[in-house]
Design a protein around this motif. Structure first.
Motif, mmCIF file in Angstrom:
data_model
loop_
_atom_site.group_PDB
_atom_site.id
_atom_site.type_symbol
_atom_site.label_atom_id
_atom_site.label_comp_id
_atom_site.label_asym_id
_atom_site.label_seq_id
_atom_site.Cartn_x
_atom_site.Cartn_y
_atom_site.Cartn_z
ATOM 1 N N MET A 1 64.763 28.033 100.952
ATOM 2 C CA MET A 1 65.394 29.516 100.460
ATOM 3 C C MET A 1 64.390 30.068 99.512
ATOM 4 S SD MET A 1 69.417 28.516 100.715
ATOM 5 C CE MET A 1 69.967 30.366 100.439
ATOM 6 N N SER A 2 63.977 29.205 98.524
ATOM 7 C CA SER A 2 63.212 29.592 97.458
ATOM 8 C C SER A 2 62.056 30.025 97.717
ATOM 9 C CB SER A 2 63.106 28.313 96.256
ATOM 10 O OG SER A 2 64.330 27.868 95.795
ATOM 11 N N LEU A 3 61.477 29.416 98.966
ATOM 12 C CA LEU A 3 60.181 29.775 99.356
ATOM 13 C C LEU A 3 60.372 31.101 100.283
ATOM 14 C CD1 LEU A 3 59.070 26.310 100.515
ATOM 15 C CD2 LEU A 3 57.489 27.791 98.712
ATOM 16 N N GLU A 4 61.111 31.491 100.909
ATOM 17 C CA GLU A 4 61.623 32.444 101.749
ATOM 18 C C GLU A 4 61.781 33.812 100.570
ATOM 19 O OE1 GLU A 4 61.514 34.451 105.241
ATOM 20 O OE2 GLU A 4 61.051 32.373 104.748
ATOM 21 N N ALA A 5 62.502 33.302 99.940
ATOM 22 C CA ALA A 5 62.595 34.547 98.733
ATOM 23 C C ALA A 5 61.215 34.896 97.825
ATOM 24 C CB ALA A 5 63.788 33.887 97.614
ATOM 25 N N GLN B 1 52.219 18.141 95.583
ATOM 26 C CA GLN B 1 52.264 18.746 93.914
ATOM 27 C C GLN B 1 53.322 19.774 93.908
ATOM 28 O OE1 GLN B 1 47.986 19.935 94.092
ATOM 29 N NE2 GLN B 1 47.574 18.180 92.520
ATOM 30 N N LEU B 2 53.687 20.108 92.701
ATOM 31 C CA LEU B 2 54.446 21.345 92.467
ATOM 32 C C LEU B 2 53.731 22.305 91.844
ATOM 33 C CD1 LEU B 2 57.528 21.783 92.981
ATOM 34 C CD2 LEU B 2 56.797 19.180 92.991
ATOM 35 N N THR B 3 53.577 23.659 92.582
ATOM 36 C CA THR B 3 52.626 24.528 92.104
ATOM 37 C C THR B 3 53.164 26.066 92.159
ATOM 38 O OG1 THR B 3 50.686 25.526 92.696
ATOM 39 C CG2 THR B 3 51.966 24.869 94.512
ATOM 40 N N VAL B 4 52.995 26.943 91.299
ATOM 41 C CA VAL B 4 53.542 28.097 91.101
ATOM 42 C C VAL B 4 52.906 29.197 92.229
ATOM 43 C CG1 VAL B 4 53.797 30.429 89.604
ATOM 44 C CG2 VAL B 4 53.621 27.914 88.729
ATOM 45 N N LEU B 5 53.892 29.944 92.941
ATOM 46 C CA LEU B 5 53.402 30.498 94.126
ATOM 47 C C LEU B 5 54.081 31.987 94.164
ATOM 48 C CD1 LEU B 5 54.304 27.504 96.609
ATOM 49 C CD2 LEU B 5 52.052 28.555 96.234
ATOM 50 N N ALA B 6 53.600 32.811 94.684
ATOM 51 C CA ALA B 6 54.025 34.279 94.602
ATOM 52 C C ALA B 6 53.290 34.972 96.067
ATOM 53 C CB ALA B 6 53.500 34.939 93.436
ATOM 54 N N SER B 7 54.175 36.110 96.460
ATOM 55 C CA SER B 7 53.737 36.687 97.428
ATOM 56 C C SER B 7 52.341 37.743 96.957
ATOM 57 C CB SER B 7 54.835 37.795 97.748
ATOM 58 O OG SER B 7 55.034 38.657 97.193
ATOM 59 N N PRO B 8 51.555 37.952 97.866
ATOM 60 C CA PRO B 8 50.236 38.901 97.588
ATOM 61 C C PRO B 8 50.904 40.180 96.965
ATOM 62 C CG PRO B 8 50.033 37.690 99.595
ATOM 63 C CD PRO B 8 51.386 37.554 99.295
ATOM 64 N N SER B 9 52.126 40.732 97.502
ATOM 65 C CA SER B 9 52.536 42.050 97.204
ATOM 66 C C SER B 9 52.934 41.893 95.477
ATOM 67 C CB SER B 9 53.581 42.471 97.837
ATOM 68 O OG SER B 9 54.564 41.533 97.978
ATOM 69 N N LEU B 10 53.700 40.940 95.278
ATOM 70 C CA LEU B 10 53.951 40.724 93.981
ATOM 71 C C LEU B 10 52.684 40.301 92.994
ATOM 72 C CD1 LEU B 10 56.146 40.147 91.793
ATOM 73 C CD2 LEU B 10 56.388 37.697 92.394
ATOM 74 N N LEU B 11 51.743 39.691 93.312
ATOM 75 C CA LEU B 11 50.745 39.578 92.576
ATOM 76 C C LEU B 11 49.798 40.754 92.352
ATOM 77 C CD1 LEU B 11 49.281 36.020 93.406
ATOM 78 C CD2 LEU B 11 50.407 36.791 91.395
ATOM 79 N N ALA B 12 50.084 41.813 93.361
ATOM 80 C CA ALA B 12 49.279 42.923 93.204
ATOM 81 C C ALA B 12 49.977 43.795 92.093
ATOM 82 C CB ALA B 12 49.294 43.888 94.580
ATOM 83 N N LEU C 1 53.375 20.474 99.569
ATOM 84 C CA LEU C 1 53.809 19.972 101.119
ATOM 85 C C LEU C 1 54.648 21.170 101.943
ATOM 86 C CD1 LEU C 1 53.701 17.592 103.112
ATOM 87 C CD2 LEU C 1 55.635 16.845 101.811
ATOM 88 N N LEU C 2 55.613 21.605 101.246
ATOM 89 C CA LEU C 2 56.734 22.340 101.832
ATOM 90 C C LEU C 2 56.095 23.679 102.108
ATOM 91 C CD1 LEU C 2 60.106 21.402 100.331
ATOM 92 C CD2 LEU C 2 58.795 20.477 102.394
ATOM 93 N N SER C 3 55.400 23.985 101.160
ATOM 94 C CA SER C 3 54.666 25.718 101.192
ATOM 95 C C SER C 3 53.387 25.890 102.156
ATOM 96 C CB SER C 3 54.431 25.960 99.794
ATOM 97 O OG SER C 3 53.663 25.405 99.078
ATOM 98 N N GLN C 4 52.868 24.644 102.538
ATOM 99 C CA GLN C 4 51.381 24.826 103.163
ATOM 100 C C GLN C 4 51.728 25.860 104.209
ATOM 101 O OE1 GLN C 4 50.568 21.081 105.327
ATOM 102 N NE2 GLN C 4 48.517 21.951 105.993
ATOM 103 N N ASP C 5 52.291 25.957 105.072
ATOM 104 C CA ASP C 5 52.390 26.982 106.293
ATOM 105 C C ASP C 5 52.337 28.309 105.657
ATOM 106 O OD1 ASP C 5 51.936 25.007 107.971
ATOM 107 O OD2 ASP C 5 53.985 25.107 108.909
ATOM 108 N N TYR C 6 53.399 28.630 104.510
ATOM 109 C CA TYR C 6 53.337 29.795 103.854
ATOM 110 C C TYR C 6 52.024 30.244 103.490
ATOM 111 C CZ TYR C 6 58.520 30.303 104.173
ATOM 112 O OH TYR C 6 59.981 30.355 104.422
ATOM 113 N N PHE D 1 58.677 34.654 91.126
ATOM 114 C CA PHE D 1 57.652 33.419 91.353
ATOM 115 C C PHE D 1 58.456 31.998 91.288
ATOM 116 C CE2 PHE D 1 55.429 36.740 89.123
ATOM 117 C CZ PHE D 1 54.009 36.590 89.258
ATOM 118 N N ALA D 2 57.885 31.440 92.507
ATOM 119 C CA ALA D 2 58.394 30.142 92.850
ATOM 120 C C ALA D 2 57.527 28.905 92.225
ATOM 121 C CB ALA D 2 58.938 29.976 94.210
ATOM 122 N N LEU D 3 58.360 27.871 91.714
ATOM 123 C CA LEU D 3 57.561 26.683 91.464
ATOM 124 C C LEU D 3 58.125 25.783 92.457
ATOM 125 C CD1 LEU D 3 55.719 24.961 89.661
ATOM 126 C CD2 LEU D 3 58.095 24.234 88.392
#
Length: 306
Positions: free
Chosen positions: A232-236, A171-182, A249-254, A243-245
């Motif tokens: 690169m998108s996930l690392e950024a 699935q494609l999902t919206v992701l963000a770091s905890p610091s950004l969401l704070a 599958l690729l972001s599972q470990d993050y 926020f990344a979409l």
């Protein structure tokens, strides 16, 4: 009554003619085929003409831009590709007692780096007799010429002459770091219109399609960052740059490591079939490939838990 000895023997085409046909079909161009085979274009054309004469039907339509397969040519290519792969496997088995334990993988870069590489040690632990060679690029390599056992490809599946096993539940999902969401807590999709967005150019579903699915227009501001590789998108995104979409599958470990957090519940995700295990059908007979496919199925069965 006709005896077995009276039957006309099956006439096999010259191997050079098969090679000329396969290369011309692959490139759609006689000159390119000649370059690959280190022959002149007239020699390749002659081989193809001899093959068509033997078969009794045209295999190509000739145009000013090159050659295209006829329906008979398409069927012949499917049949011949399998025979060539069987011949390559037989040659490999005869040539080396250890090559059957050497697994050669090719993968789309982000899948190879983010999902496969961290798990290869698990495969090696359960299959210590198999050596692994992994190469990564977005090219669709030629299995015989590049000596590839199995390819993990990204995109829309359009490889009719090959076995294709699509990885499900991605699935494609919206992701963000905890610091950004704070700093910028998000509750509804429209709130993203005022935030920094990271564009993944390789994703099959991108921000325009995702916003349209939510009944929203694109934000007026340009993307904060854009990348042609998912890793690169996930690392950024993990550094809080936006926020990344991206792929579950690729972001599972993050996500499992707490470096990224899914922003919305599952109903706001987009299902995709973006990654595929691709290989010639005859390769499924190789024990090393069969064992890798079984291991992949087991591993993927434990994924997609968030």
């Amino acid at each position: 009554m006709q005896h077995e000895s009276d039957k006309k023997p099956i006439q096999l085409p010259p191997f050079k003619a098969i090679q000329a046909f396969e290369q011309a079909a692959r490139f759609g161009n006689v000159a390119r085929a000649a370059e690959q085979l280190n022959l002149t274009p007239s020699a390749v054309s002659h081989q193809i003409a001899n093959l068509e004469s033997l078969i009794g039907r045209p295999l190509f339509l000739r145009t000013a831009k090159g050659v295209t397969l006829t329906p008979a040519g398409e069927q012949y290519l499917r049949d011949v590709s399998g025979a060539l792969q069987s011949l390559a496997i037989a040659t490999e088995r005869a040539g080396s007692a250890t090559s059957s334990d050497y697994l050669r993988l090719h993968s789309a870069p982000s899948f190879g780096l983010l999902w496969l590489l961290p798990r290869l040690e698990q495969f090696r632990a359960s299959h210590p007799d198999i050596q692994i060679n992994l190469s990564c690029s977005y090219e669709s390599l030629h299995f015989g010429r590049n000596q590839i056992d199995l390819d993990i490809r990204h995109g829309y599946p359009n490889w009719p002459s090959l076995e294709v096993r699509t990885i499900r539940h991605e699935q494609l999902t919206v992701l963000a770091s905890p610091s950004l969401l704070a700093r910028a807590p998000i509750q509804e999709p429209q709130e993203l219109l005022r935030q920094n967005l990271i564009l993944s150019e390789a994703a099959l579903v991108q921000w325009p399609q995702w916003f349209a699915q939510q009944g929203l227009s694109l934000p007026e501001a340009p993307y904060a960052l854009s990348f042609d590789r998912s890793y690169m998108s996930l690392e950024a995104a993990s550094h809080g740059f936006g926020f990344a979409l991206e792929s579950s599958l690729l972001s599972q470990d993050y996500v499992s490591q707490g470096r990224l957090v899914p922003v919305f519940e599952k109903r706001l995700r987009s299902s995709v079939s973006a990654h595929h295990l691709v290989f010639p059908r005859t390769h499924a007979e190789l024990p090393r490939v069969r064992r890798f496919l079984e291991w992949m199925q087991q591993q993927l069965g434990h994924d997609f838990n968030y």
